[in-house]
Design a protein around this motif. Structure first.
Motif, PDB file in Angstrom:
ATOM      1  N   GLY A  95       0.843  -1.189   0.000  1.00 11.74           N
ATOM      2  CA  GLY A  95       0.000   0.000   0.000  1.00 11.74           C
ATOM      3  C   GLY A  95       0.881   1.242   0.000  1.00 11.74           C
ATOM      4  O   GLY A  95       2.069   1.188   0.335  1.00 11.74           O
ATOM      5  N   CYS A  96       0.323   2.380  -0.366  1.00 12.79           N
ATOM      6  CA  CYS A  96       1.114   3.601  -0.539  1.00 12.79           C
ATOM      7  C   CYS A  96       1.769   4.079   0.762  1.00 12.79           C
ATOM      8  O   CYS A  96       2.943   4.446   0.780  1.00 12.79           O
ATOM      9  CB  CYS A  96       0.232   4.709  -1.114  1.00 12.79           C
ATOM     10  N   PRO A 154       9.837   3.087  -5.684  1.00  4.85           N
ATOM     11  CA  PRO A 154       8.558   2.947  -4.978  1.00  4.85           C
ATOM     12  C   PRO A 154       8.183   4.190  -4.177  1.00  4.85           C
ATOM     13  O   PRO A 154       7.005   4.537  -4.072  1.00  4.85           O
ATOM     14  CB  PRO A 154       8.781   1.745  -4.055  1.00  4.85           C
ATOM     15  N   LEU A 155       9.188   4.867  -3.607  1.00  2.02           N
ATOM     16  CA  LEU A 155       8.917   6.035  -2.769  1.00  2.02           C
ATOM     17  C   LEU A 155       8.188   7.130  -3.548  1.00  2.02           C
ATOM     18  O   LEU A 155       7.126   7.606  -3.135  1.00  2.02           O
ATOM     19  CB  LEU A 155      10.238   6.583  -2.213  1.00  2.02           C
ATOM     20  N   TRP A 156       8.730   7.515  -4.691  1.00  2.66           N
ATOM     21  CA  TRP A 156       8.146   8.625  -5.439  1.00  2.66           C
ATOM     22  C   TRP A 156       6.835   8.233  -6.103  1.00  2.66           C
ATOM     23  O   TRP A 156       5.907   9.049  -6.209  1.00  2.66           O
ATOM     24  CB  TRP A 156       9.151   9.144  -6.466  1.00  2.66           C
ATOM     25  N   CYS A 157       6.734   6.992  -6.534  1.00  2.00           N
ATOM     26  CA  CYS A 157       5.478   6.545  -7.133  1.00  2.00           C
ATOM     27  C   CYS A 157       4.367   6.513  -6.086  1.00  2.00           C
ATOM     28  O   CYS A 157       3.240   6.933  -6.347  1.00  2.00           O
ATOM     29  CB  CYS A 157       5.669   5.165  -7.754  1.00  2.00           C
ATOM     30  N   ALA A 158       4.684   6.023  -4.889  1.00  2.00           N
ATOM     31  CA  ALA A 158       3.694   5.950  -3.817  1.00  2.00           C
ATOM     32  C   ALA A 158       3.233   7.346  -3.403  1.00  2.00           C
ATOM     33  O   ALA A 158       2.044   7.578  -3.171  1.00  2.00           O
ATOM     34  CB  ALA A 158       4.277   5.216  -2.612  1.00  2.00           C
ATOM     35  N   LYS A 159       4.172   8.280  -3.349  1.00  2.00           N
ATOM     36  CA  LYS A 159       3.825   9.656  -2.992  1.00  2.00           C
ATOM     37  C   LYS A 159       2.884  10.267  -4.029  1.00  2.00           C
ATOM     38  O   LYS A 159       1.861  10.864  -3.685  1.00  2.00           O
ATOM     39  CB  LYS A 159       5.106  10.478  -2.869  1.00  2.00           C
ATOM     40  N   CYS A 160       3.230  10.095  -5.313  1.00  2.00           N
ATOM     41  CA  CYS A 160       2.381  10.649  -6.386  1.00  2.00           C
ATOM     42  C   CYS A 160       0.980  10.039  -6.353  1.00  2.00           C
ATOM     43  O   CYS A 160      -0.020  10.737  -6.504  1.00  2.00           O
ATOM     44  CB  CYS A 160       3.020  10.378  -7.747  1.00  2.00           C
ATOM     45  N   THR A 161       0.916   8.732  -6.144  1.00  2.00           N
ATOM     46  CA  THR A 161      -0.372   8.041  -6.094  1.00  2.00           C
ATOM     47  C   THR A 161      -1.203   8.529  -4.917  1.00  2.00           C
ATOM     48  O   THR A 161      -2.404   8.789  -5.057  1.00  2.00           O
ATOM     49  CB  THR A 161      -0.160   6.516  -5.996  1.00  2.00           C
ATOM     50  N   SER A 170      -3.937   5.415   6.143  1.00  2.00           N
ATOM     51  CA  SER A 170      -3.794   4.481   5.031  1.00  2.00           C
ATOM     52  C   SER A 170      -4.694   4.917   3.885  1.00  2.00           C
ATOM     53  O   SER A 170      -5.788   5.434   4.096  1.00  2.00           O
ATOM     54  CB  SER A 170      -4.164   3.067   5.471  1.00  2.00           C
ATOM     55  N   LEU A 171      -4.233   4.704   2.666  1.00  2.00           N
ATOM     56  CA  LEU A 171      -4.999   5.130   1.501  1.00  2.00           C
ATOM     57  C   LEU A 171      -6.286   4.319   1.327  1.00  2.00           C
ATOM     58  O   LEU A 171      -7.212   4.755   0.637  1.00  2.00           O
ATOM     59  CB  LEU A 171      -4.131   5.027   0.238  1.00  2.00           C
ATOM     60  N   THR A 172      -6.372   3.150   1.948  1.00  2.00           N
ATOM     61  CA  THR A 172      -7.598   2.338   1.855  1.00  2.00           C
ATOM     62  C   THR A 172      -8.796   3.074   2.453  1.00  2.00           C
ATOM     63  O   THR A 172      -9.941   2.760   2.131  1.00  2.00           O
ATOM     64  CB  THR A 172      -7.418   0.992   2.574  1.00  2.00           C
ATOM     65  N   ARG A 173      -8.543   4.046   3.310  1.00  2.00           N
ATOM     66  CA  ARG A 173      -9.627   4.863   3.875  1.00  2.00           C
ATOM     67  C   ARG A 173     -10.379   5.590   2.759  1.00  2.00           C
ATOM     68  O   ARG A 173     -11.579   5.846   2.875  1.00  2.00           O
ATOM     69  CB  ARG A 173      -9.027   5.870   4.865  1.00  2.00           C
ATOM     70  N   TYR A 174      -9.655   5.926   1.681  1.00  2.00           N
ATOM     71  CA  TYR A 174     -10.247   6.722   0.607  1.00  2.00           C
ATOM     72  C   TYR A 174     -10.480   5.929  -0.687  1.00  2.00           C
ATOM     73  O   TYR A 174     -10.916   6.492  -1.676  1.00  2.00           O
ATOM     74  CB  TYR A 174      -9.347   7.932   0.308  1.00  2.00           C
ATOM     75  N   THR A 175     -10.156   4.642  -0.662  1.00  2.00           N
ATOM     76  CA  THR A 175     -10.309   3.860  -1.891  1.00  2.00           C
ATOM     77  C   THR A 175     -11.289   2.711  -1.752  1.00  2.00           C
ATOM     78  O   THR A 175     -11.698   2.122  -2.748  1.00  2.00           O
ATOM     79  CB  THR A 175      -8.950   3.271  -2.323  1.00  2.00           C
ATOM     80  N   GLY A 176     -11.642   2.342  -0.522  1.00  2.00           N
ATOM     81  CA  GLY A 176     -12.564   1.238  -0.310  1.00  2.00           C
ATOM     82  C   GLY A 176     -12.078  -0.062  -0.921  1.00  2.00           C
ATOM     83  O   GLY A 176     -12.832  -0.802  -1.527  1.00  2.00           O
ATOM     84  N   GLY A 177     -10.758  -0.325  -0.769  1.00  2.00           N
ATOM     85  CA  GLY A 177     -10.198  -1.564  -1.280  1.00  2.00           C
ATOM     86  C   GLY A 177      -9.782  -1.505  -2.731  1.00  2.00           C
ATOM     87  O   GLY A 177      -9.325  -2.487  -3.292  1.00  2.00           O
TER      88      GLY A 177
END
Length: 499
Positions: free
Chosen positions: A78-79, A118-125, A256-263
């Motif tokens: 996860g991001c 992974p760091l920069w991609c996760a941040k952008c996502t 966590s980004l799952t809070r805003y993506t619903g899985g």
């Protein structure tokens, strides 16, 4: 797209803003440590070119990392946790400063590169995804919010260059680890009688700057003597604490980004691994992409020259290792200020005049470096050159990035992948050759690279101008053709009226 399972309250906008602020602050703290350490590598770890080889290893592994790792790592972690674990991947590079040898620094540098993708991609996502629920809550367009969030993030990130160099210079300028013995006492006495500081025993102009060769075993220059081990250890300790704090900030301060993506799958959008590499290489069939390669490579090479050669051969050799950080702060400030100013100027003057200005700044800069013989008392020149370099670098970086997106609509992924690939390649080649080529040779290479790069860019602008001009003439021709047709349609009715 499935809706998020979380029911947002009235304070959710504040919570999203907090996540972005904490993320940006964590990056600032983390890169305070990284930038501060990286800027000292060529000067502090100069034995056997260990510092420059380490920087080359970072960018080489970053190329592989950007292609192979982001989608896989983010899918697993996860991001949020991809950012935290990637921060940890940078820490061996700082720890290696406690025992700086080629066999400890290079593997640690490779770890930095593998964590960078992974760091920069996760941040952008993360920033892109949280803009969607914020848009629903605020009624503002998600596209507008993404730009706003990225601007807020980079405001923090750009400040890392300032704090990192400030910490290193403050510690290196202190008396920490220096032995106050008889030598210091006699030096002070001599200063008292001579009414001036000890005159240098070395001709800085003949051994520093353009005449510097890192392959030379001895320069007889006390400025190039590495600082005490205690100073390096204190710097490394402070920077390690910064990186640990950044990990804690993300782990406990960011949702966590799952809070805003619903899985929903939050891995980097688009292709990954071998497919991305194939698309990137296929893009090279486009003539515009081939013409852009030299200027992209130049951007990577000039940044590497600044970080390795300018810091060691000019600042460290003539002005002192302890002053590298202060000069690099000036570079960072002008680099950060020039980017938005250049963007505003492009709207007024167009892109080409701004790019010509950057070319002239770089030509003046590189020519000055070829003819200038640096001396310690010329401290203002060091800062002026760093300011000019920061300004020109910001223009190249921002405008060539934007130009890549404009030239290849619908193929931005391949265009930006090529940008990252060839920019990093330019950096790797520059760092890897630094221990073997004298500064004069490297400056001539950089000048040639600049001229070839700008020529390629100018050819693209000329081809685009011709295409637009031909299209404009075509449109005018169509309008002229339609007019006689309309007149001929009217004539029969007029003729009928005459009968």
């Amino acid at each position: 797209m499935p809706e998020s399972s979380v029911v947002f309250g009235t304070n959710e906008k504040w919570r999203i803003n907090r996540n972005i602020l904490v993320m940006g602050f964590a990056f600032m703290v983390h890169f305070t440590a990284f930038h501060g350490t990286a800027n000292l590598q060529s000067s502090v770890n100069s034995d056997a070119g260990a510092g420059t080889f380490t920087l080359a290893a970072i960018y080489f592994s970053l190329i592989l990392s950007n292609i192979l790792l982001p989608a896989v790592v983010i899918k697993w972690l996860g991001c949020k946790w991809a950012v935290a674990i990637s921060f940890i991947a940078y820490m061996p590079f700082i720890a290696a400063q406690f025992y700086p040898r080629l066999y400890t620094l290079v593997p640690a540098g490779m770890m930095v590169g593998f964590g960078g993708g992974p760091l920069w991609c996760a941040k952008c996502t993360y920033l892109s995804v949280v803009a969607e629920p914020y848009a629903k809550l605020s009624g503002v367009s998600a596209e507008v919010l993404v730009v706003r969030f990225f601007g807020l993030f980079f405001m923090f990130y750009q400040m890392a260059q300032i704090w990192g160099n400030l910490i290193s210079s403050a510690i290196l300028s202190s008396n920490l680890g220096d032995e106050p013995g008889l030598w210091n006492a006699t030096s002070s006495l001599a200063d008292l009688f001579n009414n001036e500081t000890s005159s240098p025993t070395v001709d800085f102009g003949s051994t520093c700057g353009v005449n510097f060769c890192s392959a030379s075993a001895s320069h007889g220059n006390t400025n190039l003597q590495p600082p005490s081990e205690l100073k390096i250890q204190v710097i490394a300790g402070v920077y390690l604490a910064c990186m640990a704090a950044a990990v804690i900030l993300v782990a406990f301060g960011v949702d966590s980004l799952t809070r805003y993506t619903g899985g929903r799958n939050t891995a980097c959008q688009g292709k990954s691994g071998v497919r991305l590499l194939a698309v990137t290489l296929r893009q090279l069939r486009h003539k515009y992409q081939l013409l852009l390669l030299p200027v992209i490579g130049y951007i990577g090479a000039e940044q590497a020259f600044m970080a390795a050669d300018f810091t060691q051969a000019f600042i460290g050799c003539a002005y002192g290792i302890s002053n590298i950080g202060y000069v690099m702060i000036c570079f960072g400030v002008f680099n950060a200020l020039a980017a938005p100013v250049a963007g505003a100027l492009v709207k007024v003057t167009g892109r080409f005049p701004v790019m010509v200005t950057a070319l002239l700044l770089n030509l003046c800069l590189l020519t000055s470096l070829l003819y200038w013989r640096p001396e310690p008392e010329q401290w203002l020149v060091f800062y002026a050159l760093a300011a000019i370099w920061g300004t020109a670098d910001a223009v190249w970086l921002v405008q060539v990035n934007a130009f890549s997106g404009i030239l290849f609509p619908g193929n931005e992924e391949a265009a930006y992948s090529n940008f990252r690939l060839w920019e990093a390649t330019g950096s790797v080649l520059s760092y890897a050759t630094a221990p073997y080529l004298c500064v004069r040779t490297r400056l001539y290479c950089l000048l040639g690279f600049l001229l070839v790069g700008f020529l390629g860019y100018s050819i693209i602008e000329l081809m685009e101008y011709k295409v637009k001009k031909a299209h404009h003439l075509e449109r005018n021709f169509e309008l002229v053709e339609k007019k006689p047709e309309q007149e001929s349609l009217r004539k029969p009715s007029e003729a009928e009226g005459d009968y």
